[in-house]
Write a protein that holds these residues in place. Structure first.
Motif: not given
Ligand code: AR6
Length: 178
Positions: A93-106
């Motif tokens: 969604h542009g990078g400010h909705q915890h995407e990086a943390e969620e991807l790392a969590s995957c």
């Protein structure tokens, strides 16, 4: 002496469904009921047993759907891999909705499942980098960072493959792994 983690990493270009590894990761969605992209390819190649187990897991454990960043394992059905680890990646969604943390969590969730089963080898697709629109370079940096970190602290999985479909993704991973 522990083996340096990068000797346990591989980059492979091709179709993840044909990889002869212990487990392959599916870039699934919260419904666990299938979809397009790599998810569609895995269910087509692995046969109906995978979907059947996904339905049971969903009913028993995740009636509201698998949360983003979590993972569950099923049989590999007819695939060469014995196990499929399904994870729900973040939608970009542009990078400010915890995407990086969620991807790392995957990546962490999948690796924990693989380690818990003492899986010899695991193959990852570029989670979220297709239909979910995560920028490929940023996603590859997270994938490589998380896998390196995990391997430096864990004996299993012994080998991790990054499986890329296209030339652009291959070049991105080559740079990340250099
Ligand atoms: N082998 C290896 N990589 C592949 C393959 C394959 N057979 N097919 C695609 N890729 P995507 P997402 C690459 O869209 O972005 C589904 O409908 C592809 O080039 O499969 O996480 C699910 O059900 C890309 O780099 O997954 C979800 O609803 C990467 O795999 C949604 O799509 C991931 O692309 C998940 O979207």
């Amino acid at each position: 002496m522990p083996i340096p983690p990068d000797s346990r990493l591989r980059l492979v270009q091709g179709d993840i469904t044909s990889r002869p590894v212990t487990a392959i990761v599916n870039a699934a969605n919260s419904s666990l009921l299938g979809g397009g992209g790599v998810d569609g390819a895995i269910h087509r190649a692995g046969g109906p047993q995978i979907l059947e187990e996904c339905r049971h897991l969903r009913e028993r454990l995740y009636p509201l759907g698998l949360p983003t960043g979590k993972a569950v394992a099923t049989t590999g059905g007819k695939l060469p891999a014995k196990v499929v680890i399904h994870t729900a990646g973040p939608v970009w969604h542009g990078g400010h909705q915890h995407e990086a943390e969620e991807l790392a969590s995957c990546y962490q969730s999948c690796l924990k499942i693989a380690a818990g089963r003492q899986s010899e080898s695991v193959a990852f697709p570029g989670i979220s980098t297709g239909i979910y629109g995560y920028p490929k370079k940023e996603a590859a940096a997270i994938a490589v960072r998380e896998v390196r970190q995990f391997l430096s602290e864990n004996e299993f999985p012994q080998v991790v493959e990054f499986v890329v479909f296209d030339d652009e993704s291959r070049r991105i991973y080559e740079r990340e792994l250099a």
